[in-house]
Scaffold this motif. Structure first.
Motif, mmCIF file in Angstrom:
data_model
loop_
_atom_site.group_PDB
_atom_site.id
_atom_site.type_symbol
_atom_site.label_atom_id
_atom_site.label_comp_id
_atom_site.label_asym_id
_atom_site.label_seq_id
_atom_site.Cartn_x
_atom_site.Cartn_y
_atom_site.Cartn_z
ATOM 1 N N PHE A 35 39.617 41.795 50.360
ATOM 2 C CA PHE A 35 40.414 42.909 49.846
ATOM 3 C C PHE A 35 41.137 42.511 48.557
ATOM 4 N N VAL A 36 41.684 41.273 48.527
ATOM 5 C CA VAL A 36 42.384 40.810 47.329
ATOM 6 C C VAL A 36 41.415 40.721 46.153
ATOM 7 N N LEU A 37 40.228 40.148 46.390
ATOM 8 C CA LEU A 37 39.230 40.043 45.325
ATOM 9 C C LEU A 37 38.777 41.419 44.852
ATOM 10 N N TYR A 38 38.640 42.346 45.786
ATOM 11 C CA TYR A 38 38.243 43.704 45.410
ATOM 12 C C TYR A 38 39.300 44.355 44.525
ATOM 13 N N ARG A 39 40.574 44.203 44.899
ATOM 14 C CA ARG A 39 41.636 44.801 44.108
ATOM 15 C C ARG A 39 41.709 44.176 42.710
#
Length: 287
Positions: A35-39
């Protein structure tokens, strides 16, 4: 089902349940990272243009200069804090009550004083033209006070009989401290000493508050001066790059501590005992 001293070994159902909990934890961590990488990718932080500046020689030289400045500051502050810690610990262990009280006041005061405020006050009052010493002295006073408690606790942890036996042999208190108590205490308090040195290394980043050109200040200036790409500034790449450098430095220091601790354990074991000498009863001499 076998049992250990402290708890019963888990049965088949408990082992299955533990595996489920472990797998769920791993999936949760992987999901959070994804999720962090996606954001970050969604906000354009992985655009190639934000990372191109790190390929330039000038950028690499600036990072190297900031790294060397950080290591220099850390080396000075670490040595001074260890010396101050040893001095204050000696004062707190003194038989003279005024000396003991004075050392206690100094230790408690600088441990309670927020480090950031201390650094800023030193900079504003004494070292406006030389921010390095404001940072070094602030780190020394705070970490030296903490190291003093580490030293005092380590020495007090040595069995009292060791010091009493040394005094019974006629050694003075300074000799007992130097030759008996401290060598034994160093082995037990070494992990705590190294842990506080890691804190000292990380706290050098507070120098950017007083515009001292250490590693974090260089990173902040670099990110703010870099042209935005599609309206995105390079602050996240800066955090990733410079944060990784700090992590590697701390890991190197911790690895050095582990190596030293292993060496001290080996030296504690000493050489193997000599084989017993047997006598030939017929001649009364060694065989």
């Amino acid at each position: 089902m076998s049992a250990s001293v402290l708890y019963d070994a888990p049965g088949p159902k408990a082992r299955i349940r533990n595996r489920i909990y472990g797998a769920a934890s791993v999936l949760a961590i992987v999901g959070l990272l994804a999720f962090v990488l996606y954001r970050l990718d969604d906000t354009g932080q992985f655009q190639a243009g934000l990372w191109e500046a790190y390929e330039y020689t000038d950028t690499q030289h600036r990072i190297l200069d900031g790294l060397l400045t950080t290591l220099k500051t850390f080396a000075i502050a670490a040595l001074l804090s260890l010396a101050l810690g040893a001095l204050l610990a000696t004062g707190r262990l003194s038989d003279h009550r005024p000396v003991r009280w004075a050392a206690t006041v100094v230790v408690e005061f600088f441990r309670a004083m927020p480090l950031l405020i201390m650094i800023f006050l030193l900079y504003a009052a004494f070292f406006t033209n030389d921010p390095m010493w404001a940072l070094v002295i602030g780190l020394t006073l705070y970490n030296g006070s903490v190291q003093a408690e580490v030293f005092r606790s380590g020495i007090n942890a040595v069995a009292k009989g060791q010091g009493e036996a040394a005094q019974a042999l006629g050694l003075r208190k300074t000799q007992v401290m130097a030759y008996v108590l401290v060598p034994q205490a160093v082995r037990s308090m070494l992990p705590s000493i190294i842990s506080q040195l890691v804190v000292t290394l990380k706290d050098t980043a507070l120098g950017f508050i007083i515009l001292y050109e250490e590693l974090l200040f260089v990173g902040k200036e670099f990110a703010s001066q870099t042209e935005p790409v599609n309206g995105v500034y390079a602050f996240i790449p800066m955090v990733i790059v410079f944060g990784s450098i700090y992590i590697l430095l701390c890991m190197a220091l911790s690895g050095t501590a582990t190596w030293v601790e292993r060496r001290t354990k080996r030296s504690r074991k000493g050489a193997p005992p000599a084989p017993p000498v047997t006598l030939d009863l017929g001649t009364g001499t060694n065989p």
